[in-house]
Scaffold this active site. Sequence first.
Site, PDB file in Angstrom:
ATOM      1  N   TYR A 196       8.736   2.669  -1.808  1.00 17.60           N
ATOM      2  CA  TYR A 196       7.373   3.186  -1.964  1.00 17.60           C
ATOM      3  C   TYR A 196       7.445   4.590  -2.566  1.00 17.60           C
ATOM      4  O   TYR A 196       6.820   4.888  -3.597  1.00 17.60           O
ATOM      5  CB  TYR A 196       6.676   3.191  -0.590  1.00 17.60           C
ATOM      6  CG  TYR A 196       5.379   3.969  -0.540  1.00 17.60           C
ATOM      7  CD1 TYR A 196       4.207   3.451  -1.076  1.00 17.60           C
ATOM      8  CD2 TYR A 196       5.319   5.230   0.066  1.00 17.60           C
ATOM      9  CE1 TYR A 196       3.010   4.166  -1.019  1.00 17.60           C
ATOM     10  CE2 TYR A 196       4.142   5.946   0.133  1.00 17.60           C
ATOM     11  CZ  TYR A 196       2.982   5.408  -0.420  1.00 17.60           C
ATOM     12  OH  TYR A 196       1.815   6.123  -0.362  1.00 17.60           O
ATOM     13  N   LYS A 200       6.271   5.982  -6.169  1.00 15.06           N
ATOM     14  CA  LYS A 200       5.156   6.953  -6.215  1.00 15.06           C
ATOM     15  C   LYS A 200       5.573   8.163  -7.062  1.00 15.06           C
ATOM     16  O   LYS A 200       4.748   8.763  -7.749  1.00 15.06           O
ATOM     17  CB  LYS A 200       4.753   7.421  -4.810  1.00 15.06           C
ATOM     18  CG  LYS A 200       4.055   6.407  -3.932  1.00 15.06           C
ATOM     19  CD  LYS A 200       2.719   5.914  -4.437  1.00 15.06           C
ATOM     20  CE  LYS A 200       1.560   6.844  -4.234  1.00 15.06           C
ATOM     21  NZ  LYS A 200       0.259   6.220  -4.667  1.00 15.06           N
TER      22      LYS A 200
HETATM   23  N1  LIG Z   1      -2.686   5.951   3.829  1.00 11.49           N
HETATM   24  C1  LIG Z   1      -1.973   7.068   3.733  1.00 11.49           C
HETATM   25  O1  LIG Z   1      -1.645   7.707   4.735  1.00 11.49           O
HETATM   26  C2  LIG Z   1      -1.583   7.584   2.397  1.00 11.49           C
HETATM   27  C3  LIG Z   1      -1.899   6.903   1.240  1.00 11.49           C
HETATM   28  N2  LIG Z   1      -1.550   7.421   0.026  1.00 11.49           N
HETATM   29  C4  LIG Z   1      -1.913   6.720  -1.196  1.00 11.49           C
HETATM   30  O2  LIG Z   1      -3.297   6.494  -1.179  1.00 11.49           O
HETATM   31  C5  LIG Z   1      -3.619   5.312  -1.897  1.00 11.49           C
HETATM   32  C6  LIG Z   1      -4.528   4.464  -1.043  1.00 11.49           C
HETATM   33  O3  LIG Z   1      -3.878   4.161   0.164  1.00 11.49           O
HETATM   34  P1  LIG Z   1      -4.572   3.288   1.296  1.00 11.49           P
HETATM   35  O4  LIG Z   1      -6.037   3.298   1.106  1.00 11.49           O
HETATM   36  O5  LIG Z   1      -3.974   3.722   2.566  1.00 11.49           O
HETATM   37  O6  LIG Z   1      -3.996   1.849   0.934  1.00 11.49           O
HETATM   38  P2  LIG Z   1      -4.687   0.411   0.997  1.00 11.49           P
HETATM   39  O7  LIG Z   1      -3.583  -0.580   1.022  1.00 11.49           O
HETATM   40  O8  LIG Z   1      -5.688   0.354   2.089  1.00 11.49           O
HETATM   41  O9  LIG Z   1      -5.457   0.342  -0.394  1.00 11.49           O
HETATM   42  C7  LIG Z   1      -4.851   0.015  -1.615  1.00 11.49           C
HETATM   43  C8  LIG Z   1      -5.672  -1.054  -2.307  1.00 11.49           C
HETATM   44  O10 LIG Z   1      -5.046  -1.373  -3.565  1.00 11.49           O
HETATM   45  C9  LIG Z   1      -4.988  -2.799  -3.670  1.00 11.49           C
HETATM   46  N3  LIG Z   1      -3.938  -3.232  -4.581  1.00 11.49           N
HETATM   47  C10 LIG Z   1      -2.619  -3.384  -4.306  1.00 11.49           C
HETATM   48  N4  LIG Z   1      -1.988  -3.869  -5.376  1.00 11.49           N
HETATM   49  C11 LIG Z   1      -2.909  -4.036  -6.366  1.00 11.49           C
HETATM   50  C12 LIG Z   1      -2.860  -4.524  -7.694  1.00 11.49           C
HETATM   51  N5  LIG Z   1      -1.726  -4.968  -8.219  1.00 11.49           N
HETATM   52  N6  LIG Z   1      -3.992  -4.540  -8.395  1.00 11.49           N
HETATM   53  C13 LIG Z   1      -5.163  -4.127  -7.867  1.00 11.49           C
HETATM   54  N7  LIG Z   1      -5.276  -3.673  -6.605  1.00 11.49           N
HETATM   55  C14 LIG Z   1      -4.161  -3.630  -5.851  1.00 11.49           C
HETATM   56  C15 LIG Z   1      -4.734  -3.225  -2.245  1.00 11.49           C
HETATM   57  O11 LIG Z   1      -4.934  -4.604  -2.057  1.00 11.49           O
HETATM   58  P3  LIG Z   1      -4.042  -5.336  -0.915  1.00 11.49           P
HETATM   59  O12 LIG Z   1      -4.421  -4.721   0.373  1.00 11.49           O
HETATM   60  O13 LIG Z   1      -4.423  -6.761  -1.037  1.00 11.49           O
HETATM   61  O14 LIG Z   1      -2.603  -5.061  -1.280  1.00 11.49           O
HETATM   62  C16 LIG Z   1      -5.729  -2.355  -1.498  1.00 11.49           C
HETATM   63  O15 LIG Z   1      -7.010  -2.913  -1.520  1.00 11.49           O
HETATM   64  C17 LIG Z   1      -2.282   4.663  -2.256  1.00 11.49           C
HETATM   65  O16 LIG Z   1      -1.975   4.981  -3.587  1.00 11.49           O
HETATM   66  C18 LIG Z   1      -1.302   5.344  -1.339  1.00 11.49           C
HETATM   67  O17 LIG Z   1      -0.031   5.420  -1.938  1.00 11.49           O
HETATM   68  C19 LIG Z   1      -0.898   8.609  -0.082  1.00 11.49           C
HETATM   69  C20 LIG Z   1      -0.562   9.312   1.023  1.00 11.49           C
HETATM   70  C21 LIG Z   1      -0.871   8.866   2.345  1.00 11.49           C
END
Ligand SMILES: NC(=O)C1=CN([C@@H]2O[C@H](COP(=O)(O)OP(=O)(O)OC[C@H]3O[C@@H](n4cnc5c(N)ncnc54)[C@H](OP(=O)(O)O)[C@@H]3O)[C@@H](O)[C@H]2O)C=CC1
Length: 397
Positions: A196, A200
Amino acid sequence: MPPLHPNSSPPNESASRAQLIQGLLFVRGSIHTVAKQKTVCLPTPTTHLQFAMATRIRPSSKRCAVIGGSGFLGRHLVEKLLDKGYTVSVFDIRQSYELPGVTFHQGDLCDKQALLTALQDVSLVFHCASPAPASDDKALFQRVNIQGTQTVLQACTEAGVQKVVLTSSASVVFEGTDIKDGREDLPYAKKPIDYYTETKIEQEKLVLKACDKEKGLLTVAIRPHGIFGPRDPQLVPILVDTARRGKMKFIIGDGSNLVDFTFVDNVVHGHILAAESLRPESPICGKAYHITNDEPVRFWDFMADILVGLGYAAPRYHLPYTLVYGLALLLWLLSLLLRPLVAFKPTFTPMRVALAGTHHFYSCSRAKQDMGYKPVISLKDGIRRTVESYPHLRHGA
Ligand SMILES: NC(=O)C1=CN([C@@H]2O[C@H](COP(=O)(O)OP(=O)(O)OC[C@H]3O[C@@H](n4cnc5c(N)ncnc54)[C@H](OP(=O)(O)O)[C@@H]3O)[C@@H](O)[C@H]2O)C=CC1
Ligand SMILES: CC(C)=CCC[C@@H](C)[C@H]1CC[C@H]2C3=C(CC[C@]12C)[C@@]1(C)CCC(=O)C[C@@H]1CC3
């Protein structure tokens, strides 16, 4: 009264002032101005007053896309954008809700054609899609976070998008050892702790490199850390599940390690500030920004607050950090070796143990200085709101 042409980018204050002056000069007839290679068609007003009203900033003219808008952060971002008068296209691999003002486009971000449909008439894109960090599927991370982000950038260029705000992660500089008040100029992790983080890093580099004022594409990366809040599918559910299995008894290390946990509304606020500050003359172009609650907290105090708030006991017994990290490493290697025969996912991954047993908190002074960032919800209020939002995870529920 018809809104401004949807192609127009969110007008800034001085642009709207200029439009007002034009309005006082032209009483009848339509005016076509070219802004950033896009034709902005102003409506045909009949009086000065009507013209002035027609040319005021109208919320419905703010059009943006949220890639990953069905996810935890994405949905909170979408809701705030709607509150602020934006019209939102969500692009995600799944559709998890419906909301007035939101158009859903279900698709894989590696599919440029699908993206192009969702990016029509959009000038601002938030990219917050990623596979869940808990996955250990290297190929998936590379495909979505690296190739997929390249595809997103190509699609944005072809669709005439002007601004891209990436959700990166503060983990891009985390190698499993202490980070105290880390600033954005820390080098990227040389030995990222998992796939991951590895992807990133590449994703952030791609997006920041794509910032090109000449070509009219401005980019910025937001690096949140430890996002928590209502509807989070990771932190609270994992914690409660571990507690329900009787495994939340131990504190890894001496329990004094300080960490950033960031309430989701603050992360959303940072994203929107970045988008609204992103202009060719702005210092934020092509840069990364830590967005935190600015209140580092002991990792184990935070865990205890959530657990006790939900009616579970707080962990009490201490285990040496190196012992637990070593065991986690061993388990992870075993799970890799045995994968063809048995599939098991250890709770104690090296990354999780490192996150639970080291200091990792970051300075957000660059965001304060360059975009006027200030957390909008305190840690205490964030924890209260989070605990209240999970009645079904309470002890005995
Ligand atoms: N949560 C945290 O603590 C942190 C998060 N982040 C970053 O924040 C962002 C959001 O995180 P978060 O909301 O927690 O994650 P989530 O998994 O809740 O949201 C990510 C969304 O992207 C979708 N997704 C995944 N792969 C694809 C694809 N190939 N095409 C289109 N959509 C896709 C997922 O679908 P599905 O669920 O079906 O995979 C999901 O709906 C991410 O980039 C993460 O790296 C950064 C730091 C901390
Ligand atoms: C600050 C930050 C980046 C937090 C990330 C959130 C998750 C990685 C944590 C949410 C629940 C945590 C958790 C553990 C590690 C880190 C989390 C997954 C443990 C596995 C640590 C070891 C234990 O004793 C059990 C913990 C369960 C909860």
